[in-house]
Design a protein around this motif. Structure first.
Motif, PDB file in Angstrom:
ATOM      1  N   SER A   1      28.971 -54.975 -44.546  1.00  0.00           N
ATOM      2  CA  SER A   1      27.567 -54.453 -44.108  1.00  0.00           C
ATOM      3  C   SER A   1      28.419 -52.939 -45.004  1.00  0.00           C
ATOM      4  CB  SER A   1      28.054 -54.401 -43.294  1.00  0.00           C
ATOM      5  OG  SER A   1      27.100 -55.980 -42.872  1.00  0.00           O
ATOM      6  N   ARG A   2      29.420 -52.558 -43.887  1.00  0.00           N
ATOM      7  CA  ARG A   2      29.423 -51.344 -44.452  1.00  0.00           C
ATOM      8  C   ARG A   2      29.174 -51.005 -45.938  1.00  0.00           C
ATOM      9  NH1 ARG A   2      33.882 -51.747 -40.183  1.00  0.00           N
ATOM     10  NH2 ARG A   2      35.276 -52.068 -41.608  1.00  0.00           N
ATOM     11  N   THR A   3      29.726 -51.374 -46.718  1.00  0.00           N
ATOM     12  CA  THR A   3      30.501 -51.296 -48.395  1.00  0.00           C
ATOM     13  C   THR A   3      28.292 -50.826 -48.770  1.00  0.00           C
ATOM     14  OG1 THR A   3      32.196 -52.223 -49.230  1.00  0.00           O
ATOM     15  CG2 THR A   3      31.216 -52.094 -50.583  1.00  0.00           C
ATOM     16  N   LEU A   4      27.773 -52.280 -48.478  1.00  0.00           N
ATOM     17  CA  LEU A   4      25.874 -52.522 -48.911  1.00  0.00           C
ATOM     18  C   LEU A   4      25.541 -51.330 -48.769  1.00  0.00           C
ATOM     19  CD1 LEU A   4      24.200 -54.074 -50.086  1.00  0.00           C
ATOM     20  CD2 LEU A   4      24.269 -54.960 -47.551  1.00  0.00           C
ATOM     21  N   LEU A   5      25.676 -50.808 -47.275  1.00  0.00           N
ATOM     22  CA  LEU A   5      24.842 -49.427 -46.584  1.00  0.00           C
ATOM     23  C   LEU A   5      25.936 -48.070 -47.248  1.00  0.00           C
ATOM     24  CD1 LEU A   5      24.721 -49.719 -42.849  1.00  0.00           C
ATOM     25  CD2 LEU A   5      22.878 -50.734 -44.682  1.00  0.00           C
ATOM     26  N   LEU A   6      26.752 -48.000 -48.113  1.00  0.00           N
ATOM     27  CA  LEU A   6      27.439 -47.358 -48.374  1.00  0.00           C
ATOM     28  C   LEU A   6      26.826 -47.100 -50.454  1.00  0.00           C
ATOM     29  CD1 LEU A   6      30.774 -46.625 -47.844  1.00  0.00           C
ATOM     30  CD2 LEU A   6      29.013 -44.849 -47.793  1.00  0.00           C
ATOM     31  N   VAL A   7      26.479 -48.421 -50.697  1.00  0.00           N
ATOM     32  CA  VAL A   7      26.092 -48.393 -52.249  1.00  0.00           C
ATOM     33  C   VAL A   7      24.544 -47.990 -52.186  1.00  0.00           C
ATOM     34  CG1 VAL A   7      25.663 -50.047 -53.937  1.00  0.00           C
ATOM     35  CG2 VAL A   7      27.680 -50.162 -52.756  1.00  0.00           C
ATOM     36  N   VAL A   8      23.658 -48.521 -50.934  1.00  0.00           N
ATOM     37  CA  VAL A   8      22.421 -48.620 -50.786  1.00  0.00           C
ATOM     38  C   VAL A   8      22.215 -46.283 -50.741  1.00  0.00           C
ATOM     39  CG1 VAL A   8      20.401 -48.949 -49.461  1.00  0.00           C
ATOM     40  CG2 VAL A   8      21.928 -50.524 -50.099  1.00  0.00           C
ATOM     41  N   GLY A   9      23.021 -46.306 -49.992  1.00  0.00           N
ATOM     42  CA  GLY A   9      22.683 -44.839 -49.500  1.00  0.00           C
ATOM     43  C   GLY A   9      23.178 -43.844 -50.784  1.00  0.00           C
ATOM     44  N   ALA A  10      24.454 -44.805 -51.720  1.00  0.00           N
ATOM     45  CA  ALA A  10      24.398 -44.001 -53.059  1.00  0.00           C
ATOM     46  C   ALA A  10      23.281 -44.059 -54.299  1.00  0.00           C
ATOM     47  CB  ALA A  10      25.711 -43.985 -53.850  1.00  0.00           C
ATOM     48  N   ILE A  11      23.155 -44.674 -54.024  1.00  0.00           N
ATOM     49  CA  ILE A  11      21.717 -45.355 -55.021  1.00  0.00           C
ATOM     50  C   ILE A  11      20.208 -44.513 -54.353  1.00  0.00           C
ATOM     51  CG2 ILE A  11      20.198 -47.029 -56.150  1.00  0.00           C
ATOM     52  CD1 ILE A  11      22.252 -49.102 -55.945  1.00  0.00           C
TER      53      ILE A  11
END
Length: 178
Positions: free
Chosen positions: A53-63
């Motif tokens: 979940s944290r990785t997904l949120l970080l990736v979405v934030g970067a995108i």
């Protein structure tokens, strides 16, 4: 009350913002589903799901940041040259043809527009120069439009003086005419 104009840049940024919101909504939904799935799972499974979940949120934030930056850069690349060309059109309309039009070297539609505007500026500059030359000639110059029953559309100062002299009755000074 006057409403603000919606510019191209605003529309572009709004579409990027909408894409960011959709992406964030999808990511948020996925995180909620992962959290619900982790509720009855073993501790190591919950830790793996929390990490995902944290990785997904970080990736979405970067995108999201990349999309916002890309949208801002695209809006700037389109809006700035268009504003400059609008300024050039306004200057030409006021008779100021001294400043060349920028962006003519671009290899896109904006470059094509700038090249056309630069050609217009040069034609207007030549026309203004010719008009000034005609106006200063000591010989009478008159232009008549044959399509309008030879209506006079232009006359320089020498032509106006000649017509004023011809309008006076022969042998009478101008103040005695009336």
């Amino acid at each position: 009350m006057r409403l603000a104009r919606v510019t191209i840049g605003m529309r572009l940024m709004a579409s990027v913002g909408l894409a960011v919101l959709l992406l964030a909504g999808l990511a948020g939904g996925m995180v909620l589903q992962l959290d619900q799935a982790a509720a009855g799972a073993a501790p190591e499974t919950r830790a793996a799901i929390a990490e995902a979940s944290r990785t997904l949120l970080l990736v979405v934030g970067a995108i999201t940041l990349v999309q916002l930056l890309g949208g801002w850069l695209a809006a700037r690349a389109i809006v700035y040259p268009l504003r400059e060309m609008v300024g050039a059109v306004n200057r030409i309309a006021r008779g100021d043809t001294s400043r060349p039009v920028d962006f003519g070297t671009r290899q896109d539609e904006i470059g094509t527009m700038a090249q056309g505007l630069e050609a217009l500026r040069q034609v207007a500059n030549d026309a203004f120069a010719q008009g000034q030359m005609l106006g200063q000639l000591p010989n009478p110059v008159m232009v008549a439009d044959p399509a309008e029953n030879f209506r006079v559309t232009y006359m320089n100062q020498a032509g106006e003086s000649l017509f004023a002299a011809m309008a006076q009755p022969a042998g009478l000074p101008p103040e005695v005419q009336s």
